[in-house]
Every structure is written in C-alpha cells, then in structure tokens.
Design a protein around this motif. Structure first.
Motif, PDB file in Angstrom:
ATOM      1  N   LEU A  95       0.848  -1.188   0.000  1.00 45.17           N
ATOM      2  CA  LEU A  95       0.000   0.000   0.000  1.00 45.17           C
ATOM      3  C   LEU A  95       0.887   1.242   0.000  1.00 45.17           C
ATOM      4  O   LEU A  95       1.809   1.359   0.806  1.00 45.17           O
ATOM      5  CB  LEU A  95      -0.902  -0.001   1.234  1.00 45.17           C
ATOM      6  CG  LEU A  95      -1.756   1.237   1.473  1.00 45.17           C
ATOM      7  CD1 LEU A  95      -2.772   1.406   0.351  1.00 45.17           C
ATOM      8  CD2 LEU A  95      -2.447   1.138   2.824  1.00 45.17           C
ATOM      9  N   VAL A  96       0.599   2.159  -0.899  1.00 48.53           N
ATOM     10  CA  VAL A  96       1.387   3.388  -1.009  1.00 48.53           C
ATOM     11  C   VAL A  96       0.456   4.540  -1.341  1.00 48.53           C
ATOM     12  O   VAL A  96      -0.586   4.345  -1.973  1.00 48.53           O
ATOM     13  CB  VAL A  96       2.492   3.221  -2.091  1.00 48.53           C
ATOM     14  CG1 VAL A  96       1.883   3.004  -3.466  1.00 48.53           C
ATOM     15  CG2 VAL A  96       3.451   4.396  -2.083  1.00 48.53           C
ATOM     16  N   GLN A  97       0.837   5.725  -0.909  1.00 47.30           N
ATOM     17  CA  GLN A  97       0.032   6.901  -1.228  1.00 47.30           C
ATOM     18  C   GLN A  97       0.312   7.369  -2.656  1.00 47.30           C
ATOM     19  O   GLN A  97       1.403   7.121  -3.197  1.00 47.30           O
ATOM     20  CB  GLN A  97       0.331   8.025  -0.245  1.00 47.30           C
ATOM     21  CG  GLN A  97      -0.202   7.790   1.160  1.00 47.30           C
ATOM     22  CD  GLN A  97      -0.038   9.004   2.050  1.00 47.30           C
ATOM     23  OE1 GLN A  97       0.855   9.825   1.846  1.00 47.30           O
ATOM     24  NE2 GLN A  97      -0.910   9.117   3.054  1.00 47.30           N
ATOM     25  N   ALA A  98      -0.643   8.045  -3.222  1.00 47.98           N
ATOM     26  CA  ALA A  98      -0.460   8.608  -4.556  1.00 47.98           C
ATOM     27  C   ALA A  98       0.786   9.498  -4.573  1.00 47.98           C
ATOM     28  O   ALA A  98       1.033  10.256  -3.636  1.00 47.98           O
ATOM     29  CB  ALA A  98      -1.690   9.404  -4.966  1.00 47.98           C
ATOM     30  N   GLY A  99       1.547   9.362  -5.639  1.00 47.68           N
ATOM     31  CA  GLY A  99       2.799  10.087  -5.762  1.00 47.68           C
ATOM     32  C   GLY A  99       4.007   9.331  -5.244  1.00 47.68           C
ATOM     33  O   GLY A  99       5.147   9.734  -5.479  1.00 47.68           O
ATOM     34  N   GLY A 100       3.761   8.241  -4.558  1.00 44.15           N
ATOM     35  CA  GLY A 100       4.843   7.442  -3.994  1.00 44.15           C
ATOM     36  C   GLY A 100       5.428   6.465  -4.998  1.00 44.15           C
ATOM     37  O   GLY A 100       5.065   6.459  -6.176  1.00 44.15           O
ATOM     38  N   SER A 101       6.350   5.654  -4.503  1.00 42.11           N
ATOM     39  CA  SER A 101       7.060   4.703  -5.353  1.00 42.11           C
ATOM     40  C   SER A 101       7.071   3.312  -4.728  1.00 42.11           C
ATOM     41  O   SER A 101       6.993   3.169  -3.500  1.00 42.11           O
ATOM     42  CB  SER A 101       8.516   5.152  -5.555  1.00 42.11           C
ATOM     43  OG  SER A 101       8.588   6.402  -6.203  1.00 42.11           O
ATOM     44  N   LEU A 102       7.176   2.326  -5.582  1.00 44.02           N
ATOM     45  CA  LEU A 102       7.369   0.944  -5.182  1.00 44.02           C
ATOM     46  C   LEU A 102       8.285   0.281  -6.195  1.00 44.02           C
ATOM     47  O   LEU A 102       8.286   0.660  -7.373  1.00 44.02           O
ATOM     48  CB  LEU A 102       6.052   0.170  -5.128  1.00 44.02           C
ATOM     49  CG  LEU A 102       5.124   0.334  -3.927  1.00 44.02           C
ATOM     50  CD1 LEU A 102       3.835  -0.444  -4.157  1.00 44.02           C
ATOM     51  CD2 LEU A 102       5.803  -0.128  -2.647  1.00 44.02           C
ATOM     52  N   ARG A 103       9.036  -0.712  -5.725  1.00 46.73           N
ATOM     53  CA  ARG A 103       9.815  -1.525  -6.645  1.00 46.73           C
ATOM     54  C   ARG A 103       9.400  -2.976  -6.480  1.00 46.73           C
ATOM     55  O   ARG A 103       9.527  -3.559  -5.401  1.00 46.73           O
ATOM     56  CB  ARG A 103      11.317  -1.389  -6.401  1.00 46.73           C
ATOM     57  CG  ARG A 103      12.137  -2.087  -7.485  1.00 46.73           C
ATOM     58  CD  ARG A 103      13.628  -1.954  -7.295  1.00 46.73           C
ATOM     59  NE  ARG A 103      14.145  -2.850  -6.276  1.00 46.73           N
ATOM     60  CZ  ARG A 103      15.419  -3.223  -6.189  1.00 46.73           C
ATOM     61  NH1 ARG A 103      16.301  -2.769  -7.071  1.00 46.73           N
ATOM     62  NH2 ARG A 103      15.824  -4.018  -5.216  1.00 46.73           N
ATOM     63  N   LEU A 104       8.903  -3.536  -7.561  1.00 49.13           N
ATOM     64  CA  LEU A 104       8.534  -4.945  -7.569  1.00 49.13           C
ATOM     65  C   LEU A 104       9.703  -5.777  -8.081  1.00 49.13           C
ATOM     66  O   LEU A 104      10.445  -5.343  -8.962  1.00 49.13           O
ATOM     67  CB  LEU A 104       7.320  -5.172  -8.464  1.00 49.13           C
ATOM     68  CG  LEU A 104       6.080  -4.329  -8.163  1.00 49.13           C
ATOM     69  CD1 LEU A 104       4.937  -4.761  -9.087  1.00 49.13           C
ATOM     70  CD2 LEU A 104       5.675  -4.426  -6.715  1.00 49.13           C
ATOM     71  N   SER A 105       9.843  -6.956  -7.501  1.00 48.70           N
ATOM     72  CA  SER A 105      10.867  -7.893  -7.938  1.00 48.70           C
ATOM     73  C   SER A 105      10.214  -9.148  -8.487  1.00 48.70           C
ATOM     74  O   SER A 105       9.140  -9.546  -8.043  1.00 48.70           O
ATOM     75  CB  SER A 105      11.774  -8.277  -6.757  1.00 48.70           C
ATOM     76  OG  SER A 105      12.422  -7.154  -6.212  1.00 48.70           O
TER      77      SER A 105
END
Length: 125
Positions: A11-21
């Motif tokens: 879960l992340v807020q709008a404008g945030g980042s995530l990295r999927l592996s």
C-alpha cells in the motif's frame, strides 16, 4: 520447471514509489523476454512493460510511460519493475511473465510461457 515469484507489492500513497521484484528459478532470466502485466478488479489483464532478452531494450504502455522502468539483474536472476509517481489507477495485481520463444508480440498475454502468482499494489488517494 521455471518458476517466477513476485514480491514488493503493498500500500502506497499517490505520488509514492514501489519496486517490484520477480525472481526466476529453474531457468536463466537472461534467456527470456520478461514482461510485466497488471489486472485491476473487474478488468482484463493488461500489458505494463517488458525488457528484451539480450539487450536492455524496454517498452511500456502509454499509461505508465515515463513513470515506470524495468531492469534486470542477471547475477540475481531477477527482474525489477520500478514504479514512480504512482496513481490510484495503478492499483492492481501485478504479474511478471517470461517468454522463451520470442515469437509473439511483447505486449500480448498469449506470448508468455511462464507466469508468477502476482503481487498486490494498492495506491491510495
């Protein structure tokens, strides 16, 4: 038996980042064209992006172009999807996939031979 395992969702807020592996076992990631797809609730699975087998050529859906990147670490047998400037409409289950034959279009689901189980990405507004 080739297996793909995605991780890194959340879960992340709008404008945030995530990295999927996407960790590949039973095969060598450098031998496959690797794709990322996503499926939102009530919608069909759609192409997100891919990285070529030999070079690092990538291509993305218009909806994520300029915000998402894909990279590959051959030593770790892993492919990554870096997602920046996330929007609520990016909420979906994200899947990685591997194509061993390189015969079909990189943006087509039927092209890919192996799939991961998916990882949930939720972007809150």
């Amino acid at each position: 038996q080739v297996q793909l395992v995605e991780s890194g969702g959340g879960l992340v807020q709008a404008g945030g980042s995530l990295r999927l592996s996407c960790a590949v076992s039973g095969g060598t990631v450098s031998r496959y064209r690797m794709g990322w797809f996503r499926q939102a609730p009530g919608k069909e699975r759609e192409f997100v992006g891919y990285i070529s087998r030999i070079t690092t050529t990538t291509s993305f859906a218009d909806s994520v172009k300029g915000r998402f990147t894909i990279s590959r670490d051959n030593a770790k047998n892993t492919v990554y999807l870096q997602m920046n400037s996330l929007k609520p409409e990016d909420t979906a289950v994200y899947y990685c996939a591997a194509d061993k034959d390189l015969r079909g279009g990189y943006d087509l689901i039927v092209t890919y031979d192996y799939w991961g189980q998916g990882t949930q990405v939720t972007v809150s507004s």
